[in-house]
Design a protein around this motif. Structure first.
Motif, short mmCIF file in Angstrom:
data_model
loop_
_atom_site.label_atom_id
_atom_site.label_comp_id
_atom_site.label_asym_id
_atom_site.label_seq_id
_atom_site.Cartn_x
_atom_site.Cartn_y
_atom_site.Cartn_z
N PRO A 1 0.90 -1.16 0.23
CA PRO A 1 0.08 -0.03 0.03
C PRO A 1 0.89 1.27 -0.03
O PRO A 1 0.37 2.25 -0.69
CB PRO A 1 -0.89 -0.15 1.20
N GLU A 2 1.90 1.11 0.78
CA GLU A 2 2.90 2.45 0.78
C GLU A 2 3.57 2.60 -0.68
O GLU A 2 3.92 3.68 -1.21
CB GLU A 2 3.94 2.44 1.99
N GLU B 1 1.08 4.38 -2.98
CA GLU B 1 1.07 5.75 -2.69
C GLU B 1 2.49 6.49 -3.37
O GLU B 1 2.18 7.77 -3.85
CB GLU B 1 1.10 5.98 -1.20
N THR B 2 3.45 5.91 -3.12
CA THR B 2 4.58 6.48 -3.53
C THR B 2 4.84 6.41 -5.08
O THR B 2 5.26 7.34 -5.80
CB THR B 2 6.03 5.53 -2.99
N GLU C 1 2.40 6.61 -6.88
CA GLU C 1 1.40 7.80 -7.65
C GLU C 1 1.93 9.10 -7.54
O GLU C 1 1.56 9.78 -8.33
CB GLU C 1 -0.16 7.88 -6.46
N GLN C 2 2.76 9.14 -6.41
CA GLN C 2 3.25 10.46 -6.22
C GLN C 2 4.40 10.75 -7.41
O GLN C 2 4.66 11.90 -7.58
CB GLN C 2 4.07 10.44 -4.92
N LYS D 1 7.29 4.23 3.10
CA LYS D 1 7.23 5.05 2.11
C LYS D 1 8.33 6.27 2.38
O LYS D 1 8.79 6.75 1.32
CB LYS D 1 5.90 5.79 2.41
N GLU E 1 10.74 7.05 -0.78
CA GLU E 1 10.71 8.46 -1.21
C GLU E 1 12.14 8.91 -1.36
O GLU E 1 12.51 9.68 -2.46
CB GLU E 1 9.75 9.38 -0.64
#
Length: 193
Positions: A98-99, A102-103, A105-106, A181, A185
Motif C-alpha cells: 500500500p505504501e 502511494e509512492t 502515485e506521487q 514510504k 521516497e
C-alpha cells in the motif's frame, strides 16, 4: 543418535519461520543489505559484492500480468525503476505494497516506474491487485526468479526484496525486508538529483 520426530521438527521450523516474520514485521522492518557495488569483486566471486550492472538482467525479463498480458521490462530503460519481489502469502509484503502504491502515485509522472514480481498464482495476484488498488504492474514470475534475486544481492532469496535501478539499469539500492514510504521516497529523490 536419535533424530527428532517429524511432527516436532515441523513445529520447530514453523516457530523459527514465524519468529523471523514477526521480527521483520515489528519495527526492524528488514535488513539492510550493504553489498559493495563492485563489478570486479563480484566477478571474482566475492559474496559481499554485487555488480551494479547485474540490474540489466531485469530489463531482459518478459513476464505476464495476472490477466495474461506480457510486459517487456526493457521499457524500464531510461527510468528510475523500483523492482519489488513479493508474494500474496507474505505478510510483510502485504503491509509494504500500500505504501508503494502511494509512492508510485506521487512519482509516476517523474520518469519513475514500479513493477512487482510476484511468486504466486495469477488469480491470487489479481485479487490482491483489486483489493489493494495496485496502480503499477504486478507480474507473475516463475520460481526461477529467486535465482535472479540472488544475483541481484539477495542470496537468502527471502521476501520482500526490493531493487532500485537508475535509468541505465544499474543497481543503486538493495533492500531485503520492508521499505517504508519515507525511505522509498528518499531513495527515489536521491536518484533524481
Amino acid at each position: 543418535m536419535k533424530s527428532l520426530p517429524k511432527p516436532l521438527l515441523y513445529v520447530l521450523v514453523a516457530i523459527v519461520a514465524a519468529a523471523a516474520g514477526y521480527w521483520t514485521s515489528r519495527g526492524g522492518g528488514g535488513v539492510y543489505l550493504m553489498p559493495r557495488l563492485d563489478s570486479r569483486a563480484a566477478a571474482e566471486g566475492d559474496t559481499n559484492a554485487v555488480a551494479p550492472e547485474a540490474g540489466l538482467q531485469v530489463h531482459a525479463l518478459r513476464l505476464p500480468d495476472a490477466n495474461g498480458q506480457f510486459h517487456d521490462l526493457k521499457t524500464l530503460k531510461g527510468k528510475i525503476a523500483v523492482v519489488n519481489f513479493w508474494a500474496t502469502w507474505c505478510p510483510p509484503c502485504r503491509r509494504e505494497i500500500p505504501e508503494f502504491v502511494e509512492t508510485y502515485e506521487q512519482f509516476k509522472d517523474q520518469n519513475v516506474a514500479f513493477v512487482g514480481l510476484s511468486l504466486d498464482m495469477p488469480d491470487k495476484v489479481a485479487d490482491f491487485r483489486d483489493e489493494y488498488r495496485v496502480n503499477y504492474p504486478l507480474l507473475i514470475a516463475p520460481p526461477e526468479i529467486l535465482q535472479l534475486a540472488a544475483r541481484l544481492g539477495n542470496p537468502s532469496q527471502a521476501l520482500p526484496f526490493t531493487v532500485i535501478l537508475d535509468g541505465e539499469g544499474m543497481i543503486r539500492e538493495i533492500r531485503l525486508g520492508t521499505l517504508s514510504k519515507a525511505e522509498l521516497e528518499g531513495k527515489i529523490r536521491a536518484l533524481m538529483l
